[in-house]
Design an enzyme around this catalytic site. Structure first.
Site, short mmCIF file in Angstrom:
data_model
loop_
_atom_site.label_atom_id
_atom_site.label_comp_id
_atom_site.label_asym_id
_atom_site.label_seq_id
_atom_site.Cartn_x
_atom_site.Cartn_y
_atom_site.Cartn_z
N ASP A 243 -6.25 9.86 9.44
CA ASP A 243 -4.91 9.45 9.87
C ASP A 243 -4.50 10.03 11.20
O ASP A 243 -4.80 11.17 11.53
CB ASP A 243 -3.88 9.84 8.81
CG ASP A 243 -3.94 8.93 7.61
OD1 ASP A 243 -3.87 7.71 7.81
OD2 ASP A 243 -4.10 9.43 6.47
N TYR B 210 -11.30 -4.26 3.68
CA TYR B 210 -10.32 -3.86 4.67
C TYR B 210 -11.09 -3.56 5.95
O TYR B 210 -11.89 -2.62 5.99
CB TYR B 210 -9.62 -2.61 4.13
CG TYR B 210 -8.47 -2.05 4.92
CD1 TYR B 210 -8.55 -1.84 6.29
CD2 TYR B 210 -7.30 -1.67 4.25
CE1 TYR B 210 -7.48 -1.30 6.98
CE2 TYR B 210 -6.23 -1.11 4.94
CZ TYR B 210 -6.33 -0.92 6.31
OH TYR B 210 -5.29 -0.36 6.99
N GLU C 44 0.86 -1.18 0.00
CA GLU C 44 0.00 0.00 0.00
C GLU C 44 0.89 1.23 0.00
O GLU C 44 1.72 1.39 0.90
CB GLU C 44 -0.82 0.04 1.30
CG GLU C 44 -2.23 -0.41 1.19
CD GLU C 44 -2.96 -0.20 2.52
OE1 GLU C 44 -2.89 0.91 3.08
OE2 GLU C 44 -3.56 -1.16 2.99
#
Lengths: 408, 279
Positions: free
Chosen positions: B71, B185, B60
């Site tokens: 994030d 995911y 990734e």
């Protein structure tokens, strides 16, 4: 005595079921938040149907916020400019000094109904932070406000006010350390604590249903204006003028007039040091379509799609995005968007103080500045309502740095 | 579209093959994440070769965005460093084209939707396929908003990998299962990217639920930081993603990052590819 419902009387067709205003809006958020947005939408739907919610909100707005705010005929300003007749919608007289409280009262009631114990918010100039901290104090909820580190320096007084009200103020040191970064950090908190926490977004921005929710809670501005104006003038105003950062005070004023096609809407953005420089915040006038903070809107961005820094003398307009419904109003030409430079806004700030004994927030001074340009070009039968969205006490210190001539 | 570069199977087919072959051998897929351009693109190319060398299954590559709202601090800082280097999507794609001269490991670009939208969704899909990208992960693109991009990616058989969260209802998991390509995911906890000491208590249960609804492979990320955690998670998933721990290592090391990353990750690769281990 004006008596209006705190919720808009007529629901127009936007947003659609996907939270879109034409091409704009939507829900561009991490999967973790999608269930919370659904929950919020359902809570809003149920609240709107529940007469008790309306009563509670109405009582709070009347007894605590001090609504309705006056619609004031600015006689000296009108005479000075020698054109259209100018009225000011006095949101600066609402509790905490700005329109922001209309939304935080509504959202805090929703949070309580959803059983959330903790409230978070982002703030730029600190007005929304103060309004949120106020609402949280009133309901005894934990409150955490994210504010760009640079803004905490620029707006020390509001930081103190929030702390005094019992909120925790978290300075955000990432990115540009201003409003957009505070919003990033608030979203990160929400993603982490979504099960216990309600995020009180302060503008008609962010993912659906926020733009709709905030608009509906701010629509009281336009609802009251409509009734008050008819009582005074026995007709509808020709122009509505309001400043646009994210756009909540403007949308609150415009929305109830959406179907009144003879009423012209003018949104005033911050041109900062000039719309042809890179230092401005005129998203609708000079931005490009993109996605930020959960919503497709016009954005200030660079050639690679990275979000650009906005600049304005007013911290509340210093945001590189704008509410999706304003984007829709722009593209469908329902509203016109113009821009005012820092310098013009500071002149208007001084002028309104001299003409009317009212010190406007620097944000609202942008709307006043455009009115100063427009009014003399119109005849005396034409009427303008300007949303005086906040009072300027918070800005006197920073304004004094620019207006040095006054200080000697 | 059908030029010579498509003779090597890429995109959804390449990703599917990775999961199929690991599953067949009773192994698990290991996916490291690094921020492209941190500390510079040349180093990223070296790290990617090194990752490929130790046998990771997919890579990734984070493309930095000015406003990375999903994030945590480690990846935020890496992104800021990369942006200061002037990294752009165009430069990243050019760099991947170079990487493809020496490595075959599938590559997935992870970044926020505005960068794809700004590039042009169709243009991105065409360019990504041309240089040898296999798929994308877009943390701020839920299935409700993804149709246009998915159609563009489908045209070149590139994977659009969706996230599933601990808060996702069965109905949402089902919806995601219908539109996902390649794999899904699972975000191991509510929160942003970053390492954590303990895994959430409901992880195993949630993964069982997801796998009973979705037939595509499921990988787990967010908060994984050591080989023991990775192995524990692998009991319930097809693969494991590790990001912030690598990015932090690259930030802190004063040695060659490509070497340090290989040393750090070898136990993860060994653990997940160990077919002795019984589920």
């Amino acid at each position: 005595m004006v008596s209006t419902s705190p919720l808009p009387a007529t629901e127009v067709t936007y947003p659609d079921r996907r939270g879109r205003y034409g091409a704009f809006g939507g829900q561009f958020v991490p999967e973790t938040l999608m269930p919370a947005l659904e929950e919020l939408e359902i809570a809003l739907e149920n609240a709107v149907k529940d007469p008790q919610f309306e009563q509670e909100l109405k009582a709070l707005l009347k007894e605590y916020v001090g609504r309705p705010t006056p619609l004031y005929f600015a006689r000296r300003m009108t005479n000075e400019l020698g054109g259209a007749k100018i009225y000011l919608k006095r949101e600066d007289l609402a509790h905490t000094g700005a329109h922001k409280i209309n939304n935080t009262m509504g959202q805090i009631l929703l949070a309580v109904r959803m059983g959330k114990k903790r409230i978070i918010a982002e703030t730029g100039a600190g007005q929304h932070g103060v309004a949120t901290a106020t609402a949280a104090a009133l309901f005894g909820l934990d409150c955490c406000i994210y504010m760009g580190e640079e803004d905490t320096e620029r707006q020390k007084l509001n930081v103190f006010r929030m702390k005094l009200l019992g909120a925790r103020v978290v300075p955000v040191s990432s990115g540009s350390q201003t409003l957009k970064d505070a919003m990033n950090e608030a979203l990160r908190d929400w993603v982490t604590n979504v099960r216990t926490t309600h995020y009180v977004i302060g503008s008609v921005a962010g993912p659906h249903p926020y733009p709709k929710l905030v608009r509906n809670f701010q629509a009281i501005i336009g609802e009251e204006t409509k009734q008050q104006f008819i009582e005074k003038e026995n007709k509808l105003p020709d122009y509505l003028i309001a400043c646009v950062g994210g756009g909540s005070n403007a949308m609150g004023l415009f929305y109830p007039f959406y179907h009144e096609h003879d009423v012209k809407f003018i949104g005033v953005e911050a041109a900062g040091k000039g719309i042809n420089t890179k230092q401005h915040a005129a998203t609708l006038c000079a931005g490009e379509i993109g996605v930020l903070h959960g919503s497709m809107t016009y954005l200030l961005q660079n050639d690679d799609g990275q979000i650009a820094l906005a600049h304005s003398v007013s911290a509340g307009l210093d945001y590189p995005g704008v509410g999706p419904e304003h984007c829709f109003y722009k593209d469908s030409k329902r509203a016109e968007y113009v821009s005012i430079t820092d310098e013009e806004a500071l002149d208007a700030f001084t002028n309104l103080a001299r003409w009317e004994g009212i010190i406007p927030a620097l944000e609202s001074a942008h709307a006043i500045a455009y009115t100063i340009k427009l009014a003399p070009t119109l005849d005396r039968d034409t009427t303008i309502v300007v949303n005086l969205s906040g009072r300027g006490d918070k800005d006197v210190e920073s304004a004094s740095r620019y207006l040095k001539g006054l200080m000697g | 579209m059908s030029d010579s570069t498509t003779s090597i199977s890429r995109g959804v087919a390449a990703i599917t093959e990775v999961f199929r072959s690991r599953r067949q051998n009773n192994q698990h897929v290991f996916i490291p994440y690094i921020m492209a351009g941190d500390p510079d693109l040349g180093t990223t190319e070296k790290i990617v070769r090194s990752l490929s060398g130790i046998g990771v299954d997919l890579i990734e590559l984070g493309m930095p965005f000015s406003d990375p709202l999903a994030d945590g601090p480690v990846i935020q800082r890496a992104g800021e460093r990369a942006l200061r280097q002037g990294l752009s999507m165009k430069k990243l794609l050019r760099s991947i084209e170079t990487m493809r001269l020496s490595i075959d490991t599938p590559i997935i670009i992870m970044t926020y939707y505005n960068l794809f939208y700004h590039f042009g969704l169709k243009e991105f899909a065409r360019e990504a396929a041309r240089v040898g990208v296999d798929g994308v992960i877009v943390p701020d693109l839920p299935p409700e908003e993804a149709d246009e991009f998915r159609d563009a990616l489908d045209e070149y058989n590139l994977a659009l990998v969706y996230l599933i969260a601990p808060t996702s209802s069965e109905e949402r998991i089902r919806k995601i299962g219908h539109v996902a390509r390649g794999f899904v995911y699972y975000v191991s906890r509510t929160g942003v990217t970053g390492e954590q000491k303990d895994l959430s208590a409901d992880l195993a249960e949630n993964l069982k639920k997801i796998r009973s609804i979705i037939s595509l492979p499921v990988v787990v990320g967010f908060g994984v930081s050591n080989p023991e955690q990775a192995k524990m998670i692998a009991q319930y998933a097809d693969g494991v993603v590790i990001g912030s721990a690598i990015v932090r290592l690259i930030e802190e090391t004063d040695q060659l990052p490509e070497r340090m990353v290989a040393i750090f990750l070898r136990p993860f690769v060994d653990g997940l590819h160990d077919n002795e281990h019984v589920n």
